[in-house]
Design a protein around this motif. Structure first.
Motif, PDB file in Angstrom:
ATOM      1  N   HIS A 128       0.827  -1.219   0.000  1.00  0.00           N
ATOM      2  CA  HIS A 128       0.000   0.000   0.000  1.00  0.00           C
ATOM      3  C   HIS A 128       0.854   1.258   0.000  1.00  0.00           C
ATOM      4  CE1 HIS A 128      -3.630  -2.299   0.477  1.00  0.00           C
ATOM      5  NE2 HIS A 128      -3.051  -2.985   1.455  1.00  0.00           N
ATOM      6  N   ARG A 129       2.145   1.098   0.027  1.00  0.00           N
ATOM      7  CA  ARG A 129       2.988   2.306   0.005  1.00  0.00           C
ATOM      8  C   ARG A 129       4.144   2.125  -0.987  1.00  0.00           C
ATOM      9  NH1 ARG A 129       7.153   0.764   3.242  1.00  0.00           N
ATOM     10  NH2 ARG A 129       6.662  -0.933   4.670  1.00  0.00           N
ATOM     11  N   LEU A 130       3.838   1.482  -2.128  1.00  0.00           N
ATOM     12  CA  LEU A 130       4.869   1.324  -3.152  1.00  0.00           C
ATOM     13  C   LEU A 130       5.317   2.703  -3.623  1.00  0.00           C
ATOM     14  CD1 LEU A 130       3.381  -1.578  -5.317  1.00  0.00           C
ATOM     15  CD2 LEU A 130       5.098  -1.721  -3.497  1.00  0.00           C
ATOM     16  N   ARG A 131       6.604   2.861  -3.839  1.00  0.00           N
ATOM     17  CA  ARG A 131       7.135   4.175  -4.251  1.00  0.00           C
ATOM     18  C   ARG A 131       8.444   3.946  -5.002  1.00  0.00           C
ATOM     19  NH1 ARG A 131      11.456   4.774  -0.933  1.00  0.00           N
ATOM     20  NH2 ARG A 131      11.369   3.154   0.645  1.00  0.00           N
ATOM     21  N   PRO A 132       8.777   4.865  -5.916  1.00  0.00           N
ATOM     22  CA  PRO A 132      10.060   4.738  -6.601  1.00  0.00           C
ATOM     23  C   PRO A 132      11.194   4.716  -5.582  1.00  0.00           C
ATOM     24  CG  PRO A 132       8.709   6.393  -7.675  1.00  0.00           C
ATOM     25  CD  PRO A 132       7.987   6.024  -6.400  1.00  0.00           C
ATOM     26  N   GLY A 133      12.131   3.834  -5.777  1.00  0.00           N
ATOM     27  CA  GLY A 133      13.272   3.732  -4.855  1.00  0.00           C
ATOM     28  C   GLY A 133      13.116   2.593  -3.870  1.00  0.00           C
ATOM     29  N   MET A 134      11.865   2.090  -3.722  1.00  0.00           N
ATOM     30  CA  MET A 134      11.660   0.980  -2.785  1.00  0.00           C
ATOM     31  C   MET A 134      12.273  -0.291  -3.390  1.00  0.00           C
ATOM     32  SD  MET A 134       8.055  -0.654  -1.523  1.00  0.00           S
ATOM     33  CE  MET A 134       7.621   0.310  -0.110  1.00  0.00           C
ATOM     34  N   VAL A 135      12.882  -1.102  -2.536  1.00  0.00           N
ATOM     35  CA  VAL A 135      13.460  -2.358  -3.012  1.00  0.00           C
ATOM     36  C   VAL A 135      12.545  -3.492  -2.574  1.00  0.00           C
ATOM     37  CG1 VAL A 135      15.441  -3.917  -2.855  1.00  0.00           C
ATOM     38  CG2 VAL A 135      15.790  -1.446  -2.933  1.00  0.00           C
ATOM     39  N   ILE A 136      12.266  -4.393  -3.489  1.00  0.00           N
ATOM     40  CA  ILE A 136      11.357  -5.488  -3.164  1.00  0.00           C
ATOM     41  C   ILE A 136      11.998  -6.835  -3.514  1.00  0.00           C
ATOM     42  CG2 ILE A 136       9.075  -4.398  -3.239  1.00  0.00           C
ATOM     43  CD1 ILE A 136       9.582  -5.718  -6.341  1.00  0.00           C
ATOM     44  N   ARG A 137      11.546  -7.849  -2.746  1.00  0.00           N
ATOM     45  CA  ARG A 137      11.944  -9.207  -3.104  1.00  0.00           C
ATOM     46  C   ARG A 137      10.810  -9.788  -3.935  1.00  0.00           C
ATOM     47  NH1 ARG A 137      13.161 -13.282   1.711  1.00  0.00           N
ATOM     48  NH2 ARG A 137      10.937 -13.725   1.550  1.00  0.00           N
TER      49      ARG A 137
ATOM     50  N   GLN B 207      16.079 -11.745  -8.189  1.00  0.00           N
ATOM     51  CA  GLN B 207      15.363 -11.949  -6.940  1.00  0.00           C
ATOM     52  C   GLN B 207      14.978 -10.607  -6.306  1.00  0.00           C
ATOM     53  OE1 GLN B 207      17.816 -13.851  -4.099  1.00  0.00           O
ATOM     54  NE2 GLN B 207      16.089 -14.645  -2.956  1.00  0.00           N
ATOM     55  N   LEU B 208      15.847  -9.632  -6.455  1.00  0.00           N
ATOM     56  CA  LEU B 208      15.571  -8.312  -5.893  1.00  0.00           C
ATOM     57  C   LEU B 208      15.444  -7.298  -7.024  1.00  0.00           C
ATOM     58  CD1 LEU B 208      18.012  -7.919  -2.870  1.00  0.00           C
ATOM     59  CD2 LEU B 208      15.683  -8.770  -2.888  1.00  0.00           C
ATOM     60  N   ALA B 209      14.581  -6.308  -6.787  1.00  0.00           N
ATOM     61  CA  ALA B 209      14.398  -5.274  -7.809  1.00  0.00           C
ATOM     62  C   ALA B 209      14.121  -3.954  -7.119  1.00  0.00           C
ATOM     63  CB  ALA B 209      13.239  -5.644  -8.719  1.00  0.00           C
TER      64      ALA B 209
END
Ligand SMILES: Nc1ncnc2c1ncn2[C@@H]1O[C@H](COP(=O)(O)OP(=O)(O)OP(=O)(O)O)[C@@H](O)[C@H]1O
Length: 536
Positions: A437-446, A459-461
């Motif tokens: 609910h708080r996706l934002r540019p710069g966030m790193v996700i698995r 695996q990570l982006a």
């Protein structure tokens, strides 16, 4: 962000005045004799234009003097950025980048030709392949630089040995995605084919013979007029395609080539926000081809270094075993330039790169990316192939600061004296909100293991920007069209080490449902790698 910069111009300028130069961790050995080098990377900082000055943004890019010489003589450039501190005054963040040659705003294209490009002319005359690449963010002066260099190069070739029988001819093509067009023949389509001997042929492209100086200008103007352009935020006449000018010189049995490549401008995220899905796709294609180009340039430089060392040591087998893979078939751009990159072609090659930089503070992010790319192109030959001590042959060109793939990365981040930049959400209450609910540019996700894209999906982006569907031509429409998909860049694990490097050019679209966790990454300016700090 622009408004933040404009609101703090006075503070920024006073901080820059007091800024201490970022120390050089280790002087990257600049090639002792660049004239002998096979690969030289330069940067050109263009002057601030009237419209830059009128917009009120100060200069953020400064060539460093080596203490005795002129500005830029050190090859080091300082960039000062202003960061919005969430709980206090804005702070100045300075970075330094190093190239083999640095041309400041006062340098003319004629001077750049004399110092950086002229040596390619006799090289091609003697049957070699000389290549010049200009790249940088949109509006940084690539076309301004390359179009004048094309004239100077052809003029110089026409002047070589004026009494000899020779033929100088020009082909200019444009690459838009995987399609090629002839810029000297009304953008007629061109097919890129490999013949039975593995030589790339540009089927359907005109080869125009040049006999006098006046012919050159005429051809270059014709090509420029047919270059496909589309407006971006920064440059109303932006080139959204790569342009390749191939100059061929034949005399007797000698057949040499010069390529002058004006690469498509890389757009920043803020440009993308006000353009449609097609433009985003186009930008992605450009970024991917730049990534493949980087791999090919580095691969060829490494292959040359290995071959030279192996030849000196008469270790033919070592050379074959360790020659790096050069992925020149992965993009149309590198396919056209196959004989520049393919060591099996057996042609001697010299390459000059010019990274073009717009000095304005408004463009500071893309300028850093451009110079980071320039640093990556300066290749250090792998040490495992070191020639025996007896070897005296000059081995390679620009020795460089260790680059991500050649540098030994520490297992753990170096000791933390101060907080390092990390990808944590700046909002202190963020932890209580699910990350989707708080996706934002710069966030790193698995990513979930089942994410489409096959085994190549990392695996990570890092999230770059929302993927938009349909044509959107205003920020309002863009917001409406947002879906829960994000354009991401890959974070590739450094082999055998517990850290990652960011490949901004390897982009793909990810659905929020395919995201598994938020990962807080910490960046180490010392190693230039990212380390996992916390998995949320
Ligand atoms: N060294 C320079 N001196 C004076 N003006 C310059 C210089 N470099 C660039 N310019 C001016 O800056 C503007 C943008 O330059 P140019 O079109 O070459 O950028 P570009 O990098 O090719 O952009 P794009 O990728 O969008 O095509 C032009 O108006 C050009 O005349």
């Amino acid at each position: 962000m622009d408004q933040f910069y404009l609101d703090n111009v006075a503070l920024y300028e006073s901080l820059v005045e007091r800024a201490q130069p970022v120390p050089l961790a280790r002087r990257a050995g600049r090639a002792a004799d660049l004239a002998e080098a096979n690969m030289i990377v330069a940067a050109r900082i263009r002057p601030q234009l009237d419209e830059d000055l009128a917009s009120g943004f100060p200069c953020a890019v400064y060539p460093r003097s080596d203490g005795e010489g002129e500005e830029g003589s050190s090859g080091v450039v300082d960039i000062h950025d202003l960061y919005h501190h969430p709980r206090g005054k804005p702070v100045l963040k300075s970075a330094k980048y190093e190239v083999d040659r640095l041309f400041g705003p006062e340098t003319t294209t004629e001077e750049i030709f004399d110092v950086h490009v002229k040596h390619l002319v006799p090289f091609a005359w003697n049957g070699g392949i000389g290549t010049l690449f200009a790249y940088g963010q949109t509006g940084s002066g690539k076309t301004f630089t390359v179009s004048r260099l094309e004239e100077l190069v052809v003029d110089a070739l026409v002047d070589v040995d004026p009494d000899s029988e020779k033929q100088v001819s020009i082909t200019v093509i444009e690459l838009a995605g995987n399609a090629a067009f002839d810029l000297l023949n009304k953008r007629q389509p061109v097919s890129i084919m490999e013949d039975a001997r593995g030589v790339t042929q540009l089927m359907g492209a005109n080869e125009c013979t040049v006999e006098a100086h006046a012919d050159v200008q005429d051809l270059i103007e014709r090509a420029t007029a047919f270059r496909r352009t589309a407006p971006t935020l920064k440059n109303d006449d932006s080139s959204r395609s790569h342009s390749i000018c191939r100059i061929r010189i034949k005399h007797g049995k000698v057949d040499g080539f010069l390529y002058l490549v004006d690469l498509a401008g890389s757009e920043g995220a803020r440009d993308v926000a006000v353009h449609g899905a097609d433009r985003m796709r186009e930008t992605r294609e450009i970024n991917i081809s730049l990534s493949v180009l980087k791999d090919c340039i580095r691969g060829r430089a490494q292959a040359d270094a290995i071959a030279e060392k192996a030849a000196a040591a008469k270790q033919q087998q070592t050379r074959q075993k360790q020659a790096p893979h050069i992925p020149f078939r992965q993009s149309a751009l590198t396919k056209v330039l196959k004989h520049v990159f393919d060591p099996a072609g057996g042609r001697a090659c010299k390459t000059a790169v010019i990274a073009c930089v717009n000095p304005s503070l408004a463009d500071v992010g893309p300028s850093k990316n451009t110079l980071r790319y320039a640093e990556i192109l300066r290749v250090t030959p792998p040490s495992s192939t070191a020639a025996p001590a007896a070897t005296t042959a000059p081995v390679r060109t620009a020795a460089a600061p260790s680059t991500p793939s050649t540098k030994a990365a520490p297992k753990r981040p170096p000791p933390q004296s101060t907080a390092k930049p990390n990808s944590r959400d700046p909002d202190p209450d963020a932890a209580s909100v699910p990350f989707r609910h708080r996706l934002r540019p710069g966030m790193v996700i698995r990513l979930k293991p089942s994410t489409p894209g096959g085994s190549g999906t990392p695996q990570l982006a890092v999230l770059l920007c929302p993927e938009m569907t349909g044509d959107v031509d205003s920020p309002e429409k863009a917001r409406k069209h947002r879906t829960m998909q994000y354009v991401c860049a890959s974070l590739a694990p450094v082999p055998g080490k517990a850290c990652y490097e960011m490949n901004l050019w390897e982009q793909f679209v990810v659905d929020s449902g395919a995201m598994d966790r938020e990962v807080i990454l910490e960046y180490s300016p010392e190693t230039r790698y990212y380390y996992v700090y916390h998995i949320v």
